[in-house]
Design a protein around this motif. Structure first.
Motif, PDB file in Angstrom:
ATOM      1  N   HIS A   5       0.838  -1.202   0.000  1.00 53.44           N
ATOM      2  CA  HIS A   5       0.000   0.000   0.000  1.00 53.44           C
ATOM      3  C   HIS A   5       0.869   1.246   0.000  1.00 53.44           C
ATOM      4  O   HIS A   5       0.651   2.178  -0.795  1.00 53.44           O
TER       5      HIS A   5
ATOM      6  N   SER B 249       2.573   1.846  -3.306  1.00 49.69           N
ATOM      7  CA  SER B 249       1.605   2.338  -4.293  1.00 49.69           C
ATOM      8  C   SER B 249       1.351   3.823  -4.117  1.00 49.69           C
ATOM      9  O   SER B 249       1.301   4.588  -5.090  1.00 49.69           O
TER      10      SER B 249
ATOM     11  N   GLY C 297      -0.971  -6.913  -1.162  1.00 47.35           N
ATOM     12  CA  GLY C 297      -1.229  -5.591  -0.626  1.00 47.35           C
ATOM     13  C   GLY C 297      -2.690  -5.266  -0.378  1.00 47.35           C
ATOM     14  O   GLY C 297      -3.596  -6.040  -0.696  1.00 47.35           O
ATOM     15  N   VAL C 298      -2.904  -4.088   0.193  1.00 45.95           N
ATOM     16  CA  VAL C 298      -4.230  -3.508   0.412  1.00 45.95           C
ATOM     17  C   VAL C 298      -4.287  -2.204  -0.377  1.00 45.95           C
ATOM     18  O   VAL C 298      -3.444  -1.331  -0.184  1.00 45.95           O
ATOM     19  N   TYR C 299      -5.267  -2.077  -1.247  1.00 49.81           N
ATOM     20  CA  TYR C 299      -5.336  -0.923  -2.129  1.00 49.81           C
ATOM     21  C   TYR C 299      -6.617  -0.109  -1.954  1.00 49.81           C
ATOM     22  O   TYR C 299      -6.760   0.928  -2.587  1.00 49.81           O
TER      23      TYR C 299
ATOM     24  N   LEU D 271      -8.740   1.286   1.407  1.00 46.39           N
ATOM     25  CA  LEU D 271      -8.712   1.354   2.869  1.00 46.39           C
ATOM     26  C   LEU D 271     -10.099   1.328   3.503  1.00 46.39           C
ATOM     27  O   LEU D 271     -10.204   1.231   4.729  1.00 46.39           O
TER      28      LEU D 271
ATOM     29  N   SER E 239      -6.234   5.748  -0.488  1.00 48.99           N
ATOM     30  CA  SER E 239      -6.541   4.470  -1.122  1.00 48.99           C
ATOM     31  C   SER E 239      -5.970   4.460  -2.536  1.00 48.99           C
ATOM     32  O   SER E 239      -6.409   5.246  -3.389  1.00 48.99           O
ATOM     33  N   PRO E 240      -5.010   3.600  -2.824  1.00 49.00           N
ATOM     34  CA  PRO E 240      -4.399   3.583  -4.157  1.00 49.00           C
ATOM     35  C   PRO E 240      -5.390   3.394  -5.296  1.00 49.00           C
ATOM     36  O   PRO E 240      -5.164   3.914  -6.395  1.00 49.00           O
TER      37      PRO E 240
ATOM     38  N   GLN F  55      -8.603  -7.640  -4.052  1.00 50.09           N
ATOM     39  CA  GLN F  55      -8.028  -6.298  -4.095  1.00 50.09           C
ATOM     40  C   GLN F  55      -6.835  -6.237  -5.044  1.00 50.09           C
ATOM     41  O   GLN F  55      -6.669  -5.271  -5.786  1.00 50.09           O
TER      42      GLN F  55
ATOM     43  N   TYR G   9      -6.764  -3.975  -8.414  1.00 51.38           N
ATOM     44  CA  TYR G   9      -5.782  -2.909  -8.580  1.00 51.38           C
ATOM     45  C   TYR G   9      -4.974  -3.129  -9.855  1.00 51.38           C
ATOM     46  O   TYR G   9      -4.718  -2.180 -10.618  1.00 51.38           O
TER      47      TYR G   9
END
Length: 275
Positions: free
Chosen positions: A153, A156, A181-183, A185, A208-209, A235, A239
């Motif tokens: 994250h 990114s 990852g987390v993209y 939130l 948030s990407p 996610q 992304y």
């Protein structure tokens, strides 16, 4: 409806990677620490190089055997509230063997910093590295940036916010490797993970990407473990697809047989990038 139709308990499970390994992270954290300590004892490394004024704003640098090598920069995970660069050098031998220098970044954790602060710290670390390229002996025009989990994250968001600043400093990021990852939130803000983060709705949007894609340029390698939770996999797929639609060179890789915590213990996760 909470988020994508999940109940509270379902959402918490989806955003708890440990739910896929029986709930006990201790063996993996112990392995991270032990392997990193072993590599530090056996390899040349410059530790705790300060890129800022805080004691947490440091990085460790493992030089390649020859001058002018590419540099691989890694941002650790830990849900923005755990771990450090000290436990994040497992991949150093494989990268040095591949004739790359390696830097592993530290940043201030929650609750002592907000996520936006962490993004800025990681950007500042890269800018500091750009200023030290000649001294440290790496080629600033051949940079790979990688991150795992929360680190993916942060990587990114660094590219979304600071790519122009990095380029002006002479740093060319050619490859970005985003690992489990987390993209988005929004679901994080609805789980206990948010307790130390205290994300606001504005931060969820601004950090948030998926809502702030970078300009095309580097090659993006979005990878996730086959045994990550379905939401982590979704996610990552989403992304990667957003990057593709925005004109990026992007690949998506589902790592067979791996889970969230052992994916960064396999050198292939970091070396499947053409130089």
């Amino acid at each position: 409806m909470l988020y994508r139709g999940f109940s509270q308990s379902e959402l918490e499970q989806e955003y708890s990677p440990s739910s896929m390994v029986g709930g006990d992270l201790t063996p993996y954290l112990n392995s991270y620490a032990a392997l990193s300590a072993q590599h530090r004892a056996q390899m040349t490394v410059q530790e705790n190089l300060a890129y800022g004024g805080s004691p947490t704003q440091v990085l460790d640098f493992f030089p390649a055997k020859g001058a002018g090598a590419p540099l691989h920069v890694f941002i650790h995970g830990g849900y923005w509230q755990a771990l450090s660069q000290r436990e994040s050098a497992m991949m150093a031998p494989a990268l040095i063997e591949a004739e790359q220098s390696f830097a592993t970044l530290n940043y201030t954790l929650a609750p002592n910093a907000r996520i936006g602060d962490m993004v800025e710290e990681c950007s500042n670390a890269l800018l500091w590295l750009a200023s030290q390229a000649e001294t440290l002996g790496f080629d600033p025009t051949r940079i790979t940036l990688s991150g795992h989990s929360a680190g993916a994250h942060l990587a990114s968001m660094v590219m979304a916010r600071s790519a122009n600043d990095l380029a002006r400093a002479g740093l060319r990021v050619r490859d970005v490797i985003l690992i489990s990852g987390v993209y988005d939130l929004e679901p994080i803000s609805l789980t206990p993970v948010n307790d130390p983060l205290q994300l606001t709705p504005v931060e969820v949007n601004d950090l948030s990407p998926i809502r702030h894609l970078p300009r095309p340029g580097p090659r993006y390698h979005v990878t996730v473990a086959e045994r990550d939770t379905p939401e982590f996999i979704r996610q990552s797929r989403d992304y990667a697809e957003l990057l593709r639609k925005a004109g990026h060179a992007v690949s998506f890789d589902l790592k067979k047989g791996m889970q969230h915590f052992d994916i960064i213990m396999h050198s292939g996760t970091f070396l499947a990038v053409s130089r």
